[in-house]
Motif scaffolding. Structure first.
Motif, mmCIF file in Angstrom:
data_model
loop_
_atom_site.group_PDB
_atom_site.id
_atom_site.type_symbol
_atom_site.label_atom_id
_atom_site.label_comp_id
_atom_site.label_asym_id
_atom_site.label_seq_id
_atom_site.Cartn_x
_atom_site.Cartn_y
_atom_site.Cartn_z
ATOM 1 N N ALA A 1 0.836 -1.206 0.000
ATOM 2 C CA ALA A 1 0.000 0.000 0.000
ATOM 3 C C ALA A 1 0.870 1.255 0.000
ATOM 4 N N VAL A 2 1.901 1.228 0.820
ATOM 5 C CA VAL A 2 2.814 2.378 0.890
ATOM 6 C C VAL A 2 3.474 2.614 -0.463
ATOM 7 N N LEU A 3 3.944 1.506 -1.065
ATOM 8 C CA LEU A 3 4.598 1.643 -2.368
ATOM 9 C C LEU A 3 3.620 2.189 -3.400
ATOM 10 N N LEU A 4 2.362 1.733 -3.310
ATOM 11 C CA LEU A 4 1.346 2.227 -4.236
ATOM 12 C C LEU A 4 1.147 3.733 -4.072
ATOM 13 N N GLY A 5 1.121 4.166 -2.819
ATOM 14 C CA GLY A 5 0.970 5.596 -2.534
ATOM 15 C C GLY A 5 2.107 6.395 -3.142
ATOM 16 N N ILE A 6 3.334 5.912 -2.938
ATOM 17 C CA ILE A 6 4.508 6.611 -3.470
ATOM 18 C C ILE A 6 4.472 6.613 -4.999
ATOM 19 N N LEU A 7 4.064 5.469 -5.561
ATOM 20 C CA LEU A 7 3.986 5.353 -7.012
ATOM 21 C C LEU A 7 2.979 6.356 -7.574
ATOM 22 N N THR A 8 1.858 6.500 -6.870
ATOM 23 C CA THR A 8 0.846 7.463 -7.310
ATOM 24 C C THR A 8 1.437 8.862 -7.401
ATOM 25 N N GLY A 9 2.123 9.261 -6.331
ATOM 26 C CA GLY A 9 2.746 10.586 -6.320
ATOM 27 C C GLY A 9 3.725 10.749 -7.467
ATOM 28 N N THR A 10 4.548 9.715 -7.681
ATOM 29 C CA THR A 10 5.545 9.767 -8.743
ATOM 30 C C THR A 10 4.876 9.928 -10.102
ATOM 31 N N LEU A 11 3.773 9.182 -10.274
ATOM 32 C CA LEU A 11 3.066 9.209 -11.555
ATOM 33 C C LEU A 11 2.512 10.615 -11.837
ATOM 34 N N VAL A 12 1.930 11.221 -10.805
ATOM 35 C CA VAL A 12 1.393 12.576 -10.980
ATOM 36 C C VAL A 12 2.522 13.531 -11.372
ATOM 37 N N GLY A 13 3.656 13.408 -10.698
ATOM 38 C CA GLY A 13 4.798 14.262 -11.014
ATOM 39 C C GLY A 13 5.301 14.011 -12.430
#
Lengths: 322, 501
Positions: free
Chosen positions: A97-109
């Motif tokens: 879940a944490v990795l998914l959260g970080i991935l989401t942020g990265t994707l938006v950036g």
């Protein structure tokens, strides 16, 4: 020639800390709060409160150095936090879940960077649009309410009394410190960091020298998004729920921290140390004002003054150096 | 020629041509550069020198002709390809990042690294060696570029070029903002580079410098070869004659006018951007031409007179009165400035013609604190008729007009604001012949109405055709001033390029 130079570099070394020292001294001198202000417990609390803005500021510093800006920062934090909560709620392992959260942020950036370079739009516009998009997505996914998630180790990240107790500070604070050091090294010691400065200082010169400016920019916004995703995870950890309406306006706190720390919105300037000091100046101000029992509006006025004063002082310093 | 004629050229450009729309910038230009040769590329402004160099650097692609580097065909698809081919352009600060240090700038784009981490020791050693070789060991590697002088910045660029293995350096007006001492040091650097076999294309308007440093010259005129040869044994007059060419016959409509009393007196004026103090006098009904090379200080003088730059010393009297030195007060005193940067400073491009014409004097249209749009539009339309401005109407944006019509809009503004002293900075630059003739005629008519006109131009025939007196600027000061009849194209060029009249 040498000794005034040394003096100057000594001043330059201390100068960023001056504001922070001033704030600390000010509140330590206040009779009402002096006994509590510099206590370990309070310092721990301030450090923990700073984590979310600090993580964002690590990424934002990089973006501002290139002469860009990321107005979608706060929305990105909310979205990443919501995704993390959603995943845990759905029974995914917390780490995933944490990795998914970080991935989401990265994707938006990453998307920000892609739009800025492909559409040749100014970062202000692209990220302002993304601010709405990410916020809307967060609300959509959370069906316009908070997402409750069962307590896991993720919520320990921002705990004020960390276990094991020898940690002293919350794991999130340690992570912040480590990442700040990593980013400082990246900025000062790697080709990537140097290119970021070059792009912000003179983009056409950077292009002429064979730097892949567009690629670098996409990477830079993605890295910024990564830190915002992490910040979102921390936000979730603190709240224990995924709240899509959280952190509204926080992007301005993040930008303010970078600017107080010597970052120039025209690019080419900025440092991790400066930005972190900017974060803590604001945190200690808030904390001190609260302890004094000053109302919220006083804090807002003071922080507004600090931003303007810090930047104008920085300009004076530059002019005398030039 | 110091370079051996037998050795193969490092660069040859054959029959190079380039057009921009309908204008032919270059046609059939040949250029050859030998190893270790300093080759001066000369010509008036607009002769095609910078276009030719942009083609060489890869910034522009030629429409016809071919190039070869050391005998191998060379067709760069961008500035980066040019650099890889060993061609390096030395501009001033254009290719340096001001916030970065000397070391960072020299290494920019090819930072030595081990898996992304910078490895600096070796590069620092080589930069230090190169700086020492160039005779500038005092430049610190950790100094940010913005703290360096222009001269030092050039040395940093040259250092970068050398470490890039450049074989050809193009120096475009390298001395135009250097002190005499820095110029002399640059010449020493050039001689060292020559000795190393590096070839240099040297573009300069200062012919005496060219004589001091170059081996051979090529003169371009109107985008074509006008002549070339060895510097040694070629008198300056011959080069000037090649640059100027045959006298161009152009239509300069003559309007009778007669100088009256002194209208503008500039005494020892030194503005913030001016190199030297300037003194001049302009009478009613007089057209005073200011000739010189680009960067000779004419624009800076006009800016100081108009109050755009701060004044360090000296006085400006308009009809005998001093007045505050800022644009608002100067406009009220009757000054009007036509900027050389029409698009950047002269016009609000996205605003309407009416706005552009009336913006410096809106008082007549004020009614109870609001603007009377009807009268304002009518007045603008009237001015457009007077000036024969070709446009759909006063509501259209200024950006939709041709250069000549845009210039007439600015002229209309100055007349609308009732300016008495007109400061014209390159008023005919980049506009068509018809509009030029109309502007010449207007200048004459304005003089006939008793206005005073300062006419800055780098195109000497128009100064000779229009002005009563001409002053020549050389490196920030007025080198000579005479009635227009006592000047010729050659004399103006000689004064502008050598400072001697």
């Amino acid at each position: 020639m040498n000794s005034p130079n040394k003096l100057k570099s000594a001043i330059n070394l201390v100068a960023p800390f001056l504001g922070l020292i001033l704030v600390l001294a000010l509140f330590s001198a206040m009779p009402d709060v002096s006994s509590r202000f510099l206590r370990l417990a309070n310092l721990k609390a301030v450090a923990t409160q700073s984590v979310i803005v600090a993580m964002g500021a690590l990424g934002m510093t990089l973006v501002i150095i290139t002469g860009g800006i990321d107005l979608s920062a706060a929305s990105n934090i909310a979205l990443s936090g919501v995704i993390t909560a959603y995943a845990i709620n759905r029974g995914l392992p917390p780490l995933l879940a944490v990795l998914l959260g970080i991935l989401t942020g990265t994707l938006v950036g990453f998307l920000n960077g892609l739009l800025i370079t492909r559409l040749r739009l100014v970062p202000f516009i692209v990220t302002m649009g993304m601010m709405g998009i990410a916020r809307g997505m967060a609300k959509w996914i959370a069906r316009n309410q908070k997402i409750d998630a069962p307590l896991t180790w993720v919520n320990e990240l921002m705990s004020k009394s960390p276990r094991p107790s020898w940690l002293l500070l919350a794991p999130g604070v340690w992570l912040m410190i480590v990442l700040a050091v990593v980013m400082a090294v990246v900025l000062r010691r790697t080709v990537f960091g140097r290119h970021a400065f070059a792009i912000g200082s003179n983009e056409s010169a950077a292009r002429l020298c064979g730097i892949r400016v567009d690629g670098a920019k996409v990477a830079i916004y993605a890295v910024c998004g990564l830190f915002l995703g992490l910040s979102g995870v921390m936000e979730f950890s603190r709240l224990t729920v995924g709240d899509p309406t959280v952190a509204v306006g926080l992007e301005l706190d993040i930008i303010a921290a970078v600017v107080i720390g010597g970052g120039s919105l025209n690019g080419g300037e900025g440092s991790i140390l400066g930005s972190m000091i900017g974060v803590f100046i604001m945190s200690f101000l808030r904390n001190g004002c609260t302890m004094m029992g000053w109302p919220n509006y006083i804090q807002e006025i003071i922080i507004g003054i600090i931003i303007i004063a810090a930047v104008s002082l920085d300009r004076v310093r530059h002019r005398s150096a030039a | 020629m110091t370079s051996p004629a037998a050795s193969a050229p490092v660069l040859s450009m054959n029959r190079v041509g380039k057009r921009f729309g309908a204008t032919v910038a270059l046609s059939g230009v040949d250029f050859e550069l030998g190893p270790g040769q300093v080759h001066a590329l000369l010509g008036e402004n607009g002769a095609g020198k910078s276009t030719l160099m942009k083609i060489l650097s890869g910034a522009l692609r030629p429409d016809e002709g071919e190039m070869a580097l050391a005998g191998r065909p060379y067709a760069p698809d961008g500035p980066l390809a040019g650099r890889r081919g060993g061609v390096s352009m030395i501009y001033q600060e254009l290719t340096l990042a001001p916030h970065l240090t000397v070391e960072e700038n020299v290494c920019l784009g090819r930072e030595p690294n081990r898996s992304g981490f910078l490895v600096r020791a070796e590069a620092r050693r080589r930069i230090r060696e190169t700086l020492a070789f160039l005779g500038h060991p005092e430049i610190g590697l950790d100094e940010p570029i913005r703290r360096l002088s222009v001269g030092a910045r050039q040395i940093v660029e040259i250092t970068r070029s050398l470490l890039d293995q450049a074989r050809i350096l193009v120096m475009d007006e390298p001395t135009s903002s250097l002190s005499l001492e820095d110029t002399e040091r640059l010449f020493q650097v050039i001689r060292k580079l020559k000795a190393e076999g590096v070839s240099i294309i040297y573009i300069s308007h200062f012919l005496e410098e060219v004589q001091a440093v170059a081996d051979v010259y090529t003169v371009l005129r109107d985008g074509q070869n006008a002549g070339s040869g060895a510097i040694a044994g070629t008198p300056l007059e011959e080069i000037i004659r090649l640059m100027v060419g045959k006298p161009v016959t152009e239509l300069f409509p003559h309007v009778d006018h007669r100088p009256g009393e002194v209208l503008l007196a500039v005494n020892g004026l030194k503005g913030a951007r001016m190199a030297e103090p300037v003194t001049l006098e302009l009478r009613r009904g007089e057209i005073l031409g200011l000739a010189g090379l680009i960067g000779a200080g004419r624009t800076e003088t006009l800016r100081a007179i108009f109050g755009l730059d701060g004044i360090e010393s000296g006085t400006v009297l308009i009809a005998g009165r001093p007045g505050a030195s800022n644009p608002r007060s100067r406009i009220r005193q009757g000054l009007g400035l036509l900027s050389e940067d029409r698009q950047g400073e002269g016009l609000a491009l996205s605003r309407s013609l009416a706005d552009n014409i009336t913006m410096s004097r809106l008082e007549p249209y004020r009614k109870f604190g609001l603007l009377d749009e009807k009268r304002r539009l009518a007045a603008a339309a009237e001015w457009m008729r007077t000036m024969a401005i070709k446009a759909s109407g006063p509501r259209g944006p200024a950006s939709s007009l041709s250069g000549g019509n845009q210039q007439k809009v600015i002229l209309a503004r100055l007349l609308h604001q009732q300016a008495d002293v007109l400061l014209f900075d390159e008023p005919t630059r980049g506009i068509d012949v018809m509009s030029k003739a109309q502007i010449y005629e207007w200048i004459g008519r304005l003089a006939a109405r008793g206005k005073g006109i300062l006419f800055v131009s780098s195109y000497f025939p128009e100064l000779l055709g229009v002005c009563d007196r001409i002053a020549v600027f050389y490196r920030g000061r007025i080198a000579a001033e005479r009635p227009a009849g006592d000047w010729t194209d050659e004399l103006l060029m000689a004064a502008a390029t050598t400072g001697k009249a």
